[in-house]
Design an enzyme around this catalytic site. Structure first.
Site, PDB file in Angstrom:
ATOM      1  N   ASP A 267       0.863  -1.175   0.000  1.00 46.73           N
ATOM      2  CA  ASP A 267       0.000   0.000   0.000  1.00 46.73           C
ATOM      3  C   ASP A 267       0.910   1.239   0.000  1.00 46.73           C
ATOM      4  O   ASP A 267       2.133   1.147   0.147  1.00 46.73           O
ATOM      5  CB  ASP A 267      -0.966  -0.003   1.189  1.00 46.73           C
TER       6      ASP A 267
HETATM    7  C1  NOJ Z   1      -3.990   3.974   0.181  1.00 49.32           C
HETATM    8  C2  NOJ Z   1      -5.180   3.076   0.353  1.00 49.32           C
HETATM    9  O1  NOJ Z   1      -5.096   2.389   1.586  1.00 49.32           O
HETATM   10  C3  NOJ Z   1      -5.355   2.048  -0.755  1.00 49.32           C
HETATM   11  O2  NOJ Z   1      -6.570   1.410  -0.593  1.00 49.32           O
HETATM   12  C4  NOJ Z   1      -5.226   2.706  -2.096  1.00 49.32           C
HETATM   13  O3  NOJ Z   1      -5.411   1.756  -3.112  1.00 49.32           O
HETATM   14  C5  NOJ Z   1      -3.873   3.364  -2.208  1.00 49.32           C
HETATM   15  N1  NOJ Z   1      -3.756   4.388  -1.179  1.00 49.32           N
HETATM   16  C6  NOJ Z   1      -3.614   4.000  -3.573  1.00 49.32           C
HETATM   17  O4  NOJ Z   1      -4.368   5.115  -3.750  1.00 49.32           O
END
Ligand code: NOJ
Length: 721
Positions: A267
């Site tokens: 993430d």
């Molecule tokens: C953080 C989020 O937790 C995740 O769900 C998302 O896909 C990513 N950022 C990318 O934007």
């Protein structure tokens, strides 16, 4: 597939090029992007060199055919080996045509519409140049304080698994190489991100391994079995190890047991976060730990590009860990057809035709209609009729903030507000609109105007809720009531004595105890998406009969959390015939059960359940057993009903939940019509994880419950031989 030889390509790559391939950067870094140069905040500090950008493997958040094409074109001019970029974005519940938030979608219990919504989102994203979506999010949730409950389909492992599969199918279709209308999917967040302590985002997760296998892993597994191309690691720790650095989660469970062969992406920033978590001393160690755990792509930090090379030398590692990761990325690029056609589906002309087409808006309206949950309807105040004088009051009366979080491509201007929906079907002289209050504040003037409007009407529609920033990522709350300003508005309107129909816009189960007793009707609209106002109007006026059923329990108060339907009994159950008055498992100041349970939702008609039958007294594991029940629509309106099938394993080696959803049917019944609904139960469905984590069933007694919610059921039992 094209004939680019990936092993040969890999052999031509330098170690630096390989490591850059494992890096994902946001759009502004790339030449050809609209906002290039607008690198701000932490991105500016990242110190990314031009060389890394030229060799980066993927882009985060780019969209629009023109932009993605120009980034790809610029990239290919500079990339020595001509390796195209992968474009990844969060297309969570629609691209520009926004569908209801996933929690709402769950309440539709409609898997084919869920698949359709993902297919449409994929189509709009694909013509805009996106290759991968960071969806579905399938984290199991039991804590409405956590803002991200809006991104998932709820508290049940089986139902989440079904929605997980449906969405993967919808996004990916059956042939990504040929079908440029689809995108690769990325299931997230592995693992157990939905169980942060206290409901605070990014917080510690602690649970037994057995519970994780039983409740939390099935929905990710369902996506993997459906062929999902990517998995995203979670921010949280699981049993003391951050998921993004956990060999146990990634290598043992994900790769070995679940046999996942696709790409694993961290993430945002999660690799570097191994440092504040306290398992890596510096970026170099974070890079090493993440790679060792199996993270192929590092999203938005530079631990890999800055340190992996030196780590490999220092720790005397072979390059094979890097090679494996690069190869997975190249494979997906090949599968998507990017070596042959680096622009893939991106097409400005088609983009104009496809994005927000009338057909897509109609599908969004249909899903929104089916996601609405009628929580209360005293004295049949709903449906309304077109002769009534209506006052539409509240901060959501005319508000485009009905798309919910993760709708960054959607436009509030394109959304049908409640005012727009209602005014379309109404004689305008009968409708008065007043804001009454803002989301968080109320003024004397606004309140007085609203009270006046209420007084002059036959019925009040009170449109209340949370703004979309109050849920979603980093949107945790300890108080899950409606904001005080809106409770004050409610109280003032109540004083007028007019019937009140509350329509709620929110991304989590709220504590509605304050208004439940006093409102005449409550319609949970969630964030219903682009066509929200139209869908709600159809239901308010009875053009459509509400059929949504909750997939997450609504507590009486935040103090009850977690409250979920598939919980265990205790040694001192409160409702046992011999329960003591005091020394039973209970609260002194609240019921144990939620205000609205899992599976609950009213209709304008009435469904009568009777004549539950079983095919045999005992279940032979080879043969299974079946159950039937008759459902009659004995009201006046045609409608859909979700017939729910639960079991309870009465005695197990491990304590079993009081109820577990195993199946359901959504049926349509005309007034007076009866249908017999059949459920077949197989021995596999009775298996559960034992104390040694073996998956098997126990002989003995099982109860079966069939009904219209987890609380409203008919039951019988059988023995498993
Ligand atoms: C953080 C989020 O937790 C995740 O769900 C998302 O896909 C990513 N950022 C990318 O934007």
């Amino acid at each position: 597939m094209q004939d680019v030889n990936l092993t040969e390509l890999l052999s031509k790559m330098t170690l630096d090029e390989k490591i850059a391939q494992l890096t994902q950067l946001a759009t502004p870094f790339f030449k050809g992007s609209k906002d290039q140069g607008e690198i701000t905040g932490p991105m500016k500090e990242m110190g990314i060199t031009q060389k890394v950008i030229e060799n980066a493997g993927s882009v985060l958040g780019a969209s629009g055919a023109q932009q993605t094409k120009s980034i790809q074109e610029e990239h290919l001019k500079n990339n020595r080996l001509g390796i195209p970029l992968l474009f990844m974005s969060d297309i969570v519940h629609g691209y520009e045509t926004i569908f209801p938030i996933p929690l709402a979608m769950g309440c539709s219990w409609d898997l084919s519409l869920a698949e359709k919504s993902a297919e449409i989102a994929a189509k709009e994203a694909a013509v805009s140049g996106v290759h991968v979506t960071f969806a579905p999010m399938v984290d199991l949730v039991r804590d409405p304080r956590w803002g991200r409950v809006m991104e998932t389909t709820g508290e049940d492992p089986y139902l989440n698994g079904e929605f997980s599969k449906a969405q993967v199918k919808g996004f990916q279709g059956s042939n990504l190489t040929k079908d440029f209308n689809r995108v690769a999917a990325c299931v997230k967040h592995f693992a157990a991100y939905g169980a942060p302590e206290g409901g605070r985002d990014y917080n510690t997760v602690n649970m037994s391994e057995r519970e994780m296998y039983e409740q939390y892993l099935p929905a990710y597994k369902a996506a993997i079995d459906a062929g999902v191309e990517m998995v995203m690691s979670a921010f949280n720790t699981v049993d003391g190890i951050p998921a993004t650095g956990s060999k146990y989660l990634m290598r043992k469970i994900l790769r070995k047991e679940m046999e996942f062969e696709g790409i694993l992406i961290s993430d945002w920033g999660a690799v570097k976060e191994l440092i504040p978590h306290g398992v890596a001393e510096d970026e170099a160690e974070a890079a090493f730990k993440a790679l060792e755990a199996g993270i192929d792509i590092e999203m938005m930090t530079t631990c890999y590009v800055d340190h992996l090379k030196e780590q490999i030398e220092m720790r005397n590692l072979t390059e094979s860990l890097v090679d494996e990761a690069v190869l997975r990325i190249l494979k997906l690029k090949k599968k998507l057809g990017l070596f042959e056609n680096p622009y893939r589906g991106a097409d400005e002309r088609l983009e104009n035709e496809v994005v927000m087409s009338a057909e897509h808006r109609a599908a969004s309206r249909e899903l929104a209609t089916k996601s609405l949950v009628l929580l209360k309807n005293e004295k049949n105040v709903l449906p309304l009729n077109h002769h009534q004088k209506i006052s539409l009051i509240g901060p959501f009366a005319d508000n485009g903030d009905i798309l919910g979080a993760w709708s960054w491509k959607g436009s509030r201007e394109d959304a049908v507000t409640l005012k727009e929906g209602i005014s379309q079907g109404m004689d305008h002289s009968l409708l008065t609109i007043a804001k009454g209050s803002n989301i968080q504040s109320i003024s004397e003037e606004d309140a007085a105007e609203a009270v006046q409007a209420a007084k002059n009407s036959d019925v009040v529609i009170l449109a209340l809720g949370e703004d979309s920033e109050m849920s979603g990522e980093a949107g945790s709350r300890t108080n899950i009531k409606l904001p005080q300003a809106q409770l004050d508005l409610f109280a003032k309107i109540k004083e007028t004595g007019k019937p009140i129909v509350v329509v709620l816009f929110n991304g989590r189960p709220l504590d509605l105890t304050d208004i439940h007793d006093q409102a005449d009707a409550i319609l949970e609209a969630w964030y219903p998406g682009t066509e929200g106002g139209a869908a709600i109007t159809d239901v308010l006026f009875g053009k459509e009969n509400p059929s949504g059923k909750l997939t997450m329990s609504f507590p009486y108060s935040a103090g009850q959390i977690p409250v979920y339907y598939n919980h265990f009994n205790t040694g001192r159950p409160k409702d046992a015939p011999d329960a003591q008055e005091r020394y039973a498992s209970q609260y002194l100041d609240s019921p144990n059960k939620p205000l609205y349970p899992f599976g609950f939702g009213l209709s304008y008609t009435n469904f009568l359940y009777k004549n539950i039958q079983q095919s045999a007294e005992n279940m032979d594991p080879e043969e299974g057993i079946s159950f039937t029940i008759e459902v009659t629509n004995n009201g006046k309106m045609a409608g859909e009903e979700v017939v729910q099938f639960y079991i309870q394993d009465v005695t197990g080696e491990v304590v079993r939940p009081l109820k577990e959803l195993k199946d359901f049917r959504k049926i349509f019944l005309n007034p007076g019509e009866t249908k017999e609904v059949l459920f077949n139960l197989r021995e596999e469905q009775l298996r559960y994880y034992h104390s040694d984590l073996s998956l098997k069933s126990d002989k003995g007694k099982f109860n079966v419950f069939i009904g219209s919610s987890s609380e409203d059921v008919l039951s019988l039992s059988f023995q498993l031989l």
